[in-house]
Motif scaffolding. Sequence first.
Motif, mmCIF file in Angstrom:
data_model
loop_
_atom_site.group_PDB
_atom_site.id
_atom_site.type_symbol
_atom_site.label_atom_id
_atom_site.label_comp_id
_atom_site.label_asym_id
_atom_site.label_seq_id
_atom_site.Cartn_x
_atom_site.Cartn_y
_atom_site.Cartn_z
ATOM 1 N N ASP A 105 7.162 -3.131 3.156
ATOM 2 C CA ASP A 105 5.639 -2.291 3.278
ATOM 3 C C ASP A 105 4.435 -3.676 2.984
ATOM 4 O OD1 ASP A 105 6.628 -0.092 3.730
ATOM 5 O OD2 ASP A 105 6.014 0.904 1.887
ATOM 6 N N ARG A 106 4.915 -4.387 2.101
ATOM 7 C CA ARG A 106 3.986 -5.395 1.638
ATOM 8 C C ARG A 106 3.736 -6.395 2.725
ATOM 9 N NH1 ARG A 106 1.653 -4.661 -3.358
ATOM 10 N NH2 ARG A 106 2.743 -3.084 -4.663
ATOM 11 N N ARG B 26 -4.412 3.982 1.727
ATOM 12 C CA ARG B 26 -5.112 2.895 2.359
ATOM 13 C C ARG B 26 -6.396 2.677 1.217
ATOM 14 N NH1 ARG B 26 -4.518 0.552 6.955
ATOM 15 N NH2 ARG B 26 -3.190 1.552 8.472
ATOM 16 N N TYR C 28 -4.493 0.997 -1.775
ATOM 17 C CA TYR C 28 -4.217 -0.251 -1.477
ATOM 18 C C TYR C 28 -5.389 -1.218 -1.765
ATOM 19 C CZ TYR C 28 -1.827 -3.947 0.355
ATOM 20 O OH TYR C 28 -1.287 -5.264 0.587
ATOM 21 N N TYR D 176 1.850 -4.996 5.515
ATOM 22 C CA TYR D 176 0.616 -4.825 5.181
ATOM 23 C C TYR D 176 -0.058 -6.233 5.362
ATOM 24 C CZ TYR D 176 -3.565 -2.857 3.216
ATOM 25 O OH TYR D 176 -4.775 -2.096 2.912
#
Lengths: 235, 235
Positions: A89-90, B90, B93, A93
């Motif tokens: 995921d990172r 989001r 994050y 992202y």
Amino acid sequence: MRIFYEPSLSPEQTTIHLNQDDSKHAIKVLRLKNGDEVLLTDGKGYFYESVISDSNPKKCLLEIVKVEKQEKNQSYSVHIAIAPTKNMDRIEYFVEKAAEFGIDQITFFTSKNSERKVLKVDRIERILVSAIKQSKKAYLPIISELQPFEACLKNIQESERFIAYVPENPEHHFFKELPKSTESIIFVGPEGGFTPEEIELAKSYNVKPVSLGNSRLRTETAGIASCQIIHLKNL
Amino acid sequence: MRIFYEPSLSPEQTTIHLNQDDSKHAIKVLRLKNGDEVLLTDGKGYFYESVISDSNPKKCLLEIVKVEKQEKNQSYSVHIAIAPTKNMDRIEYFVEKAAEFGIDQITFFTSKNSERKVLKVDRIERILVSAIKQSKKAYLPIISELQPFEACLKNIQESERFIAYVPENPEHHFFKELPKSTESIIFVGPEGGFTPEEIELAKSYNVKPVSLGNSRLRTETAGIASCQIIHLKNL
């Protein structure tokens, strides 16, 4: 207008069949019909204005009516070499955010402290394709398969070369060291960081250690930070 | 050394009981014993060096042996007012990344185009607590409950006030407009953006519209970008 990505397109073509997924999406989901306009890009800088001539949901035929090159108005390029994070995921992202800021090339590498030794590049490519569609860009960032750190060092094309490293001397901030209007590359290490030997190896390829600031950043944050720094330097 | 966050602590105290979760974590998970050292912070600038005097896994007692203030060596402050995104991931994050770069205050607001009208601030706080533990900071960023846009405007304390807005004039880049060494706030809108009326309202509170660059950024990306810009401006 919805954009379709067709990497096989070239500016000489006068017709194209959409691939099966895109044909289905265009005809079944978007309910496009013969005569409807569709915009395509090859991801290599060209937009293709086209019109549906056969609305076949498996193999939709388009006639290309106009080809237009999107000029790159950047006097600089953004190339980030990054060690993929353990958590997929990172790194995804990072790719999404880098595409938002704008990036020309992403190189993935493994180094001594890498926890991830395998990377599915097709998922990464899908994120990039979706990003260029959303932002209406005709250039798909270039991405590489995962490769060893030293192989990356050997292949550097850019004149300005940096490596993000928790520094002995925090004065060497990337933002200050990067010259304007240049082609540059910056290496961002894995969660465990680079080893002193890897930093020495990088230096032997004229790669300069730089700081990204006083805070200790995660790998993907360092990648995003680097990307934004290059754009801000070239404001 | 593991840091525990105890917001109730004050510098005059000589002992403290860890809360139930932290007691269990310290004694059952970390297997700490009487006499072991533990570092605490109140999130308001103080570190407390302490020693376990009763290793009760439900109510661990610590004697505080030294209190130390962490000086803020920043000549500027970072305050971002942001409309939470529809997708909770989001906004979380954004909070994680802002904490990595360093942030003093986050204010959440709702505006006309907000898709999210409810926000669980305790989840946000957990992310911030975890971030200050990891980066060994003694200041927990201040966060607010979700409030209407105009209420935020009325409450602005900072002299330098900005709002990220896809600009009429892209020359007004936040990086160029922000002065060094100031207390500033920047407003970042929801997915649908600010309305022209909201921009006019903001202007009436001396809030200046600025650009974050040519790319259209998602809400959380605009928040991260703003945070980094403030730090880079103050290098």
